[in-house]
Write a protein that holds these residues in place. Structure first.
Motif, PDB file in Angstrom:
ATOM      1  N   UNK A  64       0.836  -1.202   0.000  1.00 11.05           N
ATOM      2  CA  UNK A  64       0.000   0.000   0.000  1.00 11.05           C
ATOM      3  C   UNK A  64       0.872   1.254   0.000  1.00 11.05           C
ATOM      4  N   UNK A  65       1.899   1.271   0.812  1.00 12.63           N
ATOM      5  CA  UNK A  65       2.758   2.447   0.907  1.00 12.63           C
ATOM      6  C   UNK A  65       3.493   2.704  -0.403  1.00 12.63           C
ATOM      7  N   UNK A  66       4.012   1.669  -1.015  1.00 11.68           N
ATOM      8  CA  UNK A  66       4.695   1.835  -2.299  1.00 11.68           C
ATOM      9  C   UNK A  66       3.766   2.362  -3.374  1.00 11.68           C
ATOM     10  N   UNK A  67       2.582   1.795  -3.458  1.00  5.01           N
ATOM     11  CA  UNK A  67       1.607   2.241  -4.452  1.00  5.01           C
ATOM     12  C   UNK A  67       1.145   3.662  -4.185  1.00  5.01           C
ATOM     13  N   UNK A  68       0.892   3.972  -2.924  1.00  8.12           N
ATOM     14  CA  UNK A  68       0.422   5.302  -2.564  1.00  8.12           C
ATOM     15  C   UNK A  68       1.490   6.368  -2.820  1.00  8.12           C
ATOM     16  N   UNK A  69       2.734   6.066  -2.505  1.00  7.52           N
ATOM     17  CA  UNK A  69       3.790   7.052  -2.754  1.00  7.52           C
ATOM     18  C   UNK A  69       4.012   7.252  -4.252  1.00  7.52           C
ATOM     19  N   UNK A  70       3.908   6.197  -5.040  1.00  9.75           N
ATOM     20  CA  UNK A  70       4.023   6.346  -6.496  1.00  9.75           C
ATOM     21  C   UNK A  70       2.867   7.184  -7.035  1.00  9.75           C
ATOM     22  N   UNK A  71       1.684   6.956  -6.506  1.00 12.84           N
ATOM     23  CA  UNK A  71       0.502   7.712  -6.930  1.00 12.84           C
ATOM     24  C   UNK A  71       0.629   9.199  -6.568  1.00 12.84           C
TER      25      UNK A  71
END
Length: 104
Positions: free
Chosen positions: A25-32
């Protein structure tokens, strides 16, 4: 998985699964969030050309660190992710940041 659980001091597969979910979730959210963030602070492909992507990654790094601890807290794993964050900062020779928070 057993070695990873031992190295991280995790006792259950459930906790390991939650930790993997938090990382995802953190990786996806930071990329977003990285594109609107860099746009907000004025970093664009037009003004940075080939340096845009490396600068974008460096700019989003602190946000990732905060999101990791925050998401870990929301999933009930604050202790693990705070430990993980301090360990990561110290390995990057930025341990003074973790030490500063410890003193507060």
């Amino acid at each position: 998985m057993k070695k990873l659980k031992e190295r991280w001091g995790i006792t259950s597969n459930y906790q390991l699964t939650i930790i993997f979910i938090v990382f995802a979730i953190t990786g996806s959210l930071s990329a977003y969030l990285s594109k609107p963030f860099t746009k907000y602070i004025g970093l664009t492909k037009d003004n940075l050309s080939y340096f845009y992507l490396p600068v974008r990654l460096i700019a989003i790094f602190p946000i990732y660190q905060v999101l990791l601890v925050l998401t870990g807290f929301l999933f009930g794993q604050f202790t693990f992710f705070w430990w993980f964050e301090k360990k990561m900062l110290r390995s990057m020779k930025l341990g003074f940041i973790a030490d500063w928070f410890e003193k507060k």
